[in-house]
Write a protein that holds these residues in place. Structure first.
Motif, PDB file in Angstrom:
ATOM      1  N   PRO A 643       0.959  -1.222  -0.077  1.00 43.40           N
ATOM      2  CA  PRO A 643      -0.051  -0.004  -0.279  1.00 43.40           C
ATOM      3  C   PRO A 643       0.851   1.344  -0.049  1.00 43.40           C
ATOM      4  O   PRO A 643       0.465   2.312  -0.724  1.00 43.40           O
ATOM      5  N   LEU A 644       2.055   1.290   0.579  1.00 49.24           N
ATOM      6  CA  LEU A 644       2.763   2.473   0.631  1.00 49.24           C
ATOM      7  C   LEU A 644       3.489   2.595  -0.544  1.00 49.24           C
ATOM      8  O   LEU A 644       3.491   3.718  -1.272  1.00 49.24           O
ATOM      9  N   THR A 645       3.951   1.427  -1.483  1.00 48.92           N
ATOM     10  CA  THR A 645       4.381   1.935  -2.875  1.00 48.92           C
ATOM     11  C   THR A 645       3.026   2.345  -3.478  1.00 48.92           C
ATOM     12  O   THR A 645       3.395   3.371  -4.509  1.00 48.92           O
ATOM     13  N   GLY A 646       1.807   1.874  -3.468  1.00 47.84           N
ATOM     14  CA  GLY A 646       0.764   2.525  -4.140  1.00 47.84           C
ATOM     15  C   GLY A 646       0.717   3.942  -3.943  1.00 47.84           C
ATOM     16  O   GLY A 646       0.332   4.801  -4.736  1.00 47.84           O
ATOM     17  N   CYS A 647       0.838   4.533  -2.635  1.00 48.28           N
ATOM     18  CA  CYS A 647       0.637   5.812  -2.257  1.00 48.28           C
ATOM     19  C   CYS A 647       1.597   6.532  -2.702  1.00 48.28           C
ATOM     20  O   CYS A 647       1.633   7.891  -3.527  1.00 48.28           O
ATOM     21  N   LEU A 648       3.078   6.243  -2.803  1.00 53.18           N
ATOM     22  CA  LEU A 648       4.033   6.815  -3.238  1.00 53.18           C
ATOM     23  C   LEU A 648       4.356   7.129  -4.732  1.00 53.18           C
ATOM     24  O   LEU A 648       4.701   7.838  -5.475  1.00 53.18           O
ATOM     25  N   SER A 649       3.550   5.968  -5.500  1.00 55.39           N
ATOM     26  CA  SER A 649       3.676   6.094  -7.077  1.00 55.39           C
ATOM     27  C   SER A 649       2.588   7.144  -7.112  1.00 55.39           C
ATOM     28  O   SER A 649       2.912   7.870  -8.424  1.00 55.39           O
ATOM     29  N   THR A 650       1.634   7.247  -6.768  1.00 53.36           N
ATOM     30  CA  THR A 650       0.685   8.611  -7.033  1.00 53.36           C
ATOM     31  C   THR A 650       1.261  10.077  -6.644  1.00 53.36           C
ATOM     32  O   THR A 650       1.390  10.740  -7.544  1.00 53.36           O
ATOM     33  N   VAL A 685       1.286   3.250 -11.808  1.00 49.77           N
ATOM     34  CA  VAL A 685       1.042   2.936 -10.545  1.00 49.77           C
ATOM     35  C   VAL A 685       1.105   1.254 -10.415  1.00 49.77           C
ATOM     36  O   VAL A 685       1.783   0.627  -9.539  1.00 49.77           O
ATOM     37  N   LEU A 686       0.456   0.767 -11.525  1.00 51.47           N
ATOM     38  CA  LEU A 686       0.438  -0.790 -11.545  1.00 51.47           C
ATOM     39  C   LEU A 686       1.753  -1.290 -11.487  1.00 51.47           C
ATOM     40  O   LEU A 686       2.132  -2.290 -10.753  1.00 51.47           O
ATOM     41  N   LEU A 687       2.721  -0.718 -12.314  1.00 50.94           N
ATOM     42  CA  LEU A 687       3.915  -1.268 -12.545  1.00 50.94           C
ATOM     43  C   LEU A 687       5.001  -1.175 -11.323  1.00 50.94           C
ATOM     44  O   LEU A 687       5.574  -2.017 -11.001  1.00 50.94           O
ATOM     45  N   ALA A 688       4.706   0.150 -10.778  1.00 53.27           N
ATOM     46  CA  ALA A 688       5.475   0.139  -9.362  1.00 53.27           C
ATOM     47  C   ALA A 688       5.133  -0.930  -8.390  1.00 53.27           C
ATOM     48  O   ALA A 688       5.854  -1.496  -7.658  1.00 53.27           O
ATOM     49  N   MET A 689       3.909  -1.084  -8.161  1.00 63.73           N
ATOM     50  CA  MET A 689       3.399  -1.951  -7.277  1.00 63.73           C
ATOM     51  C   MET A 689       3.755  -3.550  -7.619  1.00 63.73           C
ATOM     52  O   MET A 689       3.957  -4.464  -6.886  1.00 63.73           O
ATOM     53  N   LEU A 690       3.624  -3.778  -8.895  1.00 61.67           N
ATOM     54  CA  LEU A 690       4.007  -5.255  -9.457  1.00 61.67           C
ATOM     55  C   LEU A 690       5.508  -5.347  -9.023  1.00 61.67           C
ATOM     56  O   LEU A 690       5.954  -6.440  -8.628  1.00 61.67           O
ATOM     57  N   VAL A 691       6.535  -4.196  -9.372  1.00 64.56           N
ATOM     58  CA  VAL A 691       7.830  -4.477  -8.993  1.00 64.56           C
ATOM     59  C   VAL A 691       8.082  -4.672  -7.453  1.00 64.56           C
ATOM     60  O   VAL A 691       8.861  -5.524  -6.856  1.00 64.56           O
ATOM     61  N   GLU A 692       7.186  -3.896  -6.578  1.00 59.48           N
ATOM     62  CA  GLU A 692       7.245  -4.117  -5.202  1.00 59.48           C
ATOM     63  C   GLU A 692       6.801  -5.410  -4.899  1.00 59.48           C
ATOM     64  O   GLU A 692       7.388  -6.227  -4.032  1.00 59.48           O
ATOM     65  N   ALA A 693       5.631  -5.906  -5.361  1.00 62.69           N
ATOM     66  CA  ALA A 693       5.383  -7.382  -5.133  1.00 62.69           C
ATOM     67  C   ALA A 693       6.213  -8.231  -5.495  1.00 62.69           C
ATOM     68  O   ALA A 693       6.425  -9.289  -4.790  1.00 62.69           O
ATOM     69  N   ALA A 694       6.948  -8.109  -6.575  1.00 65.77           N
ATOM     70  CA  ALA A 694       7.976  -8.991  -6.995  1.00 65.77           C
ATOM     71  C   ALA A 694       9.252  -9.135  -5.878  1.00 65.77           C
ATOM     72  O   ALA A 694       9.787 -10.085  -5.689  1.00 65.77           O
ATOM     73  N   LEU A 695       9.750  -7.983  -5.513  1.00 68.83           N
ATOM     74  CA  LEU A 695      10.656  -7.894  -4.630  1.00 68.83           C
ATOM     75  C   LEU A 695      10.250  -8.586  -3.103  1.00 68.83           C
ATOM     76  O   LEU A 695      10.943  -9.463  -2.411  1.00 68.83           O
ATOM     77  N   CYS A 696       9.015  -8.275  -2.804  1.00 68.12           N
ATOM     78  CA  CYS A 696       8.470  -8.952  -1.524  1.00 68.12           C
ATOM     79  C   CYS A 696       8.413 -10.562  -1.632  1.00 68.12           C
ATOM     80  O   CYS A 696       8.281 -11.374  -0.686  1.00 68.12           O
ATOM     81  N   THR A 697       7.809 -10.830  -2.829  1.00 71.16           N
ATOM     82  CA  THR A 697       7.621 -12.341  -3.217  1.00 71.16           C
ATOM     83  C   THR A 697       8.993 -13.091  -3.068  1.00 71.16           C
ATOM     84  O   THR A 697       9.387 -14.130  -2.281  1.00 71.16           O
ATOM     85  N   TRP A 698      10.077 -12.163  -3.539  1.00 74.17           N
ATOM     86  CA  TRP A 698      11.470 -12.926  -3.504  1.00 74.17           C
ATOM     87  C   TRP A 698      11.827 -12.960  -2.031  1.00 74.17           C
ATOM     88  O   TRP A 698      12.405 -13.844  -1.723  1.00 74.17           O
ATOM     89  N   TYR A 699      11.453 -11.944  -1.287  1.00 80.47           N
ATOM     90  CA  TYR A 699      11.933 -11.854   0.225  1.00 80.47           C
ATOM     91  C   TYR A 699      11.216 -13.052   0.912  1.00 80.47           C
ATOM     92  O   TYR A 699      11.922 -13.778   1.798  1.00 80.47           O
ATOM     93  N   LEU A 700      10.140 -13.290   0.500  1.00 78.03           N
ATOM     94  CA  LEU A 700       9.283 -14.546   1.255  1.00 78.03           C
ATOM     95  C   LEU A 700       9.733 -15.733   0.780  1.00 78.03           C
ATOM     96  O   LEU A 700       9.764 -16.654   1.781  1.00 78.03           O
ATOM     97  N   VAL A 701      10.200 -15.854  -0.506  1.00 74.61           N
ATOM     98  CA  VAL A 701      10.478 -17.332  -0.758  1.00 74.61           C
ATOM     99  C   VAL A 701      11.964 -17.601  -0.460  1.00 74.61           C
ATOM    100  O   VAL A 701      12.185 -18.641  -0.041  1.00 74.61           O
ATOM    101  N   ALA A 702      12.813 -16.710  -0.889  1.00 74.86           N
ATOM    102  CA  ALA A 702      14.140 -16.928  -0.556  1.00 74.86           C
ATOM    103  C   ALA A 702      14.527 -16.851   0.909  1.00 74.86           C
ATOM    104  O   ALA A 702      15.367 -17.575   1.454  1.00 74.86           O
TER     105      ALA A 702
END
Length: 852
Positions: A643-650, A685-702
């Motif tokens: 959500p913070l990424t969504g706010c900062l992207s706007t 906004v969508l691209l920024a949140m997708l990038v953040e989601a990818a980083l979070c996914t990598w963080y949770l998996v690795a």
């Protein structure tokens, strides 16, 4: 009961005692009845030389009179007469008794024991394969008084399964049902008495004592029990020895001297003497003659009330004597009973009628039963009228009577069973028997013992013979009246008998010197404890336990985490309420004025989306307090960062638009401004949140965070927290937001506002400064704060970041919407586009000066 005529004779005899004629008490030791009870009592004592020098199996002569033995025999007589006069116990039946002297010697006690086992109306004991139908002369035996005699007679009577109820034999060995199946007693075993003695030593702080016992089964077993009890209570036995029984040779005397010499060498002030009467007499006889230093003597019941020991010349020099005596019911009528029978025994007329009634005394076998009994006065026996074992004799008779009552199935109208009861049949009803005596309800346990209280007695000298004063009691726990105890010390201070001071709670012993009882005391450190007073090293607590310094136990660790009710969490929840309230208020205003120039200049729907994201950031804070779980640990970072990424992207789109309008040529600015406001903006906004989601996914998996329990972080608690496995990956999860905030800051920091228009760049600049200040402060604070408060730090950083963006960017717009609606115009917020900038500058110079 005695009739009026007999009472009149008794009164006459009491008022005229000086006739000098012998009594006829010896003729009153036998009485016929439907069922006979045997009695073994120490009516006299044999000469020592006569016992030890026997060369033929002849009967020793018992010369010395024992007043206590006679009183116990009279107590049995009284109990039998009471039972015979009762209507609720053995109605219609009469008990008889046959009482003999034991002389306190096993060799003497054997002859009456053989008489008891002889066939009824006979002197013979035949050998049979089966004694089931054998009917001996007596049904049960009361006595003997000492453990030494009971060890002999107990096995003898147990062969025939004849019930034997002792009123004084207290040795623990007699509780063994395999060896003594027919033995019972109306006194507790020695273990109870020794437990009381050990508690006495412990209560007075005497942990450096000597323990002496007579060199017989009684003394040896008593010392064995006491040694175990003392060790369990941290009482140190400096010297343990056996006192030999008296003999005529010098070798035995030398052993007594050695025992006392070793006691004095050990420098103890308290001695437990668990000995028979003769051994105690020999020990004190030498102690007095050698003028050994006085001590505190903890006496066994065997010699505490002995006339032989108490009357020893110079006995007052030995020190303080304490001991335990069994407490029974007070037989108030016994004193009068004794006085009456002594008076009757002095009356010739009564004695004449008694002699005519008893013509079958077998004096040719047993001899005259108690010749000394016929030469006494009331003064000879008055001292023992309140002896503690009198009730034990009385209760022993009632136990047999109750068992016979149950065996015959008696009721108020009589006893329906007419067949003669055999001893083994009576024995079956003795086990676990409950009976009443003297107003008390008693019960034989599985070992044949009764549970009774003990009185703590003190010898108090008032003349040549000490008196027994009650100074405490023991009924499972010891209670003493310290102020009533008179010590042998000059200042009446309690003697001290310690090699080393008793270690305090949480300290263990470090042995020094030659004795294990001499030691230094060492404190147990935190995380360890003293398991028992005898420990030489502290015991470490288990992983899930803790202990303070100098502890005697470990405590369970409580699970520790950032709980909802903690002050820090409550404060943060108030901050959350404030931030969420402001977000919702701003969102409501923006939606209400969604078509206004101010809202359109702030991004329109994108501004509302940014506020919704800020609200979600506030709600993500609720994942941090409470007991951690795997799901919570995995959800915390993604649900707060996305959500913070969504706010900062706007906000980034706002910064980009401001930068394009102010820094790029007009041809580029017109083209790019259209891209930053249409559907393309949502794509950013969508691209920024997708990038953040990818980083979070990598963080949770690795490097997925995990719930761990740290047992050593906190001194008293087990810390449960979400452990971050990789701080690098944790930092990369913040990379998207940090990049967006940095680009926003660069795009607005150097932008100059146009005259006559709202300065949108300034709010974004301060919002990004608030973001950076919050998260830059977060890093060192997170590294230095306790782990248990790291979730609170994370909560605070998120909320301060939200408040910073609100205060710097959104709240000023809300203020204009509410307080200065006149400025909510297209010219002030939107203008005419980049190409129109110069015209706006010329026409609005005055307004610029007014409103900036």
């Amino acid at each position: 009961m005695l009739g009026p005529a007999v009472l009149g004779l008794s009164l006459w005899a009491l008022l005229h005692p000086g006739t000098g004629a012998p009594l006829c008490l010896s003729q009153q030791l036998r009485m016929k009845g439907d069922y006979m009870l045997g009695g073994l009592f120490p009516l006299g004592e044999a000469e020592e030389a006569g016992i030890r020098s026997r060369t033929r199996p002849s009967s020793p002569v018992c010369t010395r009179f024992s007043s206590n033995g006679l009183l116990w025999a009279l107590a049995m007589k009284m109990a039998v007469e009471e039972i015979n006069n009762k209507s609720d116990l053995l109605p219609g039946l009469r008990l008889g008794y046959d009482l003999f002297d034991t002389c306190s010697e096993p060799v003497v006690a054997m002859k009456p024991s053989l008489m008891f086992l002889a066939r009824a109306d006979s002197r013979d004991i035949a050998a049979y394969c089966n004694y089931t139908q054998y009917q001996p002369r007596v049904l049960a035996v009361i006595g003997p008084h000492s453990s030494e005699l009971a060890l002999v007679t107990g096995k003898f009577f147990s062969f025939f399964l004849m019930p034997q109820v002792s009123y004084g034999a207290s040795m623990e060995l007699l509780s063994a049902r395999e060896t003594f199946p027919s033995f019972f007693r109306t006194v507790p075993s020695d273990r109870v008495q020794l437990t009381a003695a050990a508690e006495l030593l412990q209560q007075f702080g005497w942990n450096w004592v000597a323990a002496l016992g007579s060199d017989d089964e009684y003394g040896r077993q008593g010392l064995s029990i006491f040694s175990a009890l003392a060790a369990a209570r941290g009482i140190c036995i400096a010297h343990e020895g056996l006192v030999p029984l008296p003999r005529a040779d010098d070798l035995r005397l030398g052993k007594v001297q050695d025992v006392l010499h070793q006691v004095n060498q050990s420098n103890v002030q308290v001695v437990l003497l668990f000995a028979s009467v003769h051994a105690a007499h020999a020990l004190f006889n030498y102690s007095i003659s050698s003028r050994l230093s006085p001590k505190v003597w903890v006496a066994s019941e065997a010699w505490l009330t002995s006339d032989l020991v108490m009357g020893l010349p110079g006995m007052a020099q030995v020190g303080t004597v304490l001991g335990f005596l069994q407490r029974g019911a007070q037989l108030h009528e016994f004193s009068q009973y004794v006085k009456t029978h002594l008076a009757l025994a002095a009356d010739p007329a009564f004695c004449a009628t008694l002699g005519k009634r008893e013509q079958v005394l077998e004096e040719d076998v047993v001899g005259q039963r108690c010749p000394q009994c016929d030469c006494i006065t009331l003064q000879n026996v008055s001292a023992g009228l309140n002896h503690h074992q009198t009730f034990s004799v009385y209760a022993a008779v009632y136990s047999v009577a109750q068992a016979l009552h149950n065996t015959l199935q008696c009721n108020a109208s009589g006893c329906p069973t007419q067949d003669p009861v055999k001893p083994w049949q009576l024995l079956e009803n003795m086990y676990n028997l409950t009976f009443h005596a003297g107003g008390l309800t008693l019960r034989f346990n599985s070992s044949g013992n009764v549970d009774m209280e003990y009185d703590l007695k003190l010898w108090v000298w008032q003349g040549s013979v000490p008196k027994l004063h009650n100074v405490g009691r023991f009924n499972g726990s010891l209670w003493t009246e310290h102020l009533k105890i008179r010590w042998h010390t000059l200042d009446n201070q309690k003697p001290v008998s310690q090699c080393s001071q008793q270690c305090q709670e949480g300290q263990v012993r470090r042995v020094k010197g030659f004795h294990s009882c001499c030691y230094d005391c060492v404190d147990c450190k935190a995380g360890s404890y003293r398991h028992s007073p005898d420990d030489l090293a502290c015991t470490f607590c288990r992983q899930d336990e803790w202990s303070p310094e100098r502890s005697t136990r470990c405590f369970r660790r409580r699970y520790r985490f950032l709980a909802w009710g903690e002050p820090a969490v409550l404060l943060l929840l108030l901050l959350l309420s404030l931030a969420l309230g402001l977000v919702l208020a701003a969102l409501g205003l923006f939606i209400r004025h969604r078509d206004s120039p101010l809202v359109q200049a702030s991004g329109g729907p994108l501004a509302c989306f940014g506020l919704v994201c800020l609200g979600l950031v506030c709600l993500s804070v609720l994942l941090f307090p409470g007991q951690p779980s795997p799901a919570r640990c995995l959800a915390q970072q993604p649900l707060s960062h996305l959500p913070l990424t969504g706010c900062l992207s706007t906000l980034f789109l706002q910064a980009a638009e401001i930068f394009v309008e102010s820094e790029l040529p007009l041809s580029w600015a017109d083209r790019l401004s259209g891209c930053l406001r249409g559907p393309w903006a949502w794509l950013v906004v969508l691209l920024a949140m997708l990038v953040e989601a990818a980083l979070c996914t990598w963080y949770l998996v690795a490097f997925p965070p995990e719930v761990v329990t740290d047992w050593r972080m906190l001194p008293k608690e087990a810390l449960v927290h979400c452990r971050t496995r990789s701080w690098v990956s944790f930092g990369l999860a913040h990379a998207t937001n940090a990049t967006l905030a940095f680009l926003c800051f660069l795009g607005t920091f150097l932008v100059q506002s146009q005259p006559g228009r709202y300065n949108r760049a300034r709010g974004l600049t301060f919002a990004m400064l608030a973001y950076f200040i919050t998260w830059v402060s977060f890093v060192p604070l997170l590294a230095n704060v306790q782990v248990v408060f790291r979730p609170a730090v994370h909560m605070g950083a998120l909320l301060l970041c939200v408040l910073g963006i609100l205060v710097a960017f959104h709240l000023p717009r809300c203020y204009l919407l509410m307080q200065q609606p006149g400025l909510n115009t297209p010219e002030f917020f939107l203008g005419g586009g980049p190409g129109d900038a110069q015209g706006r500058n010329d026409g609005d110079t005055g307004n610029q000066g007014k409103h900036e």
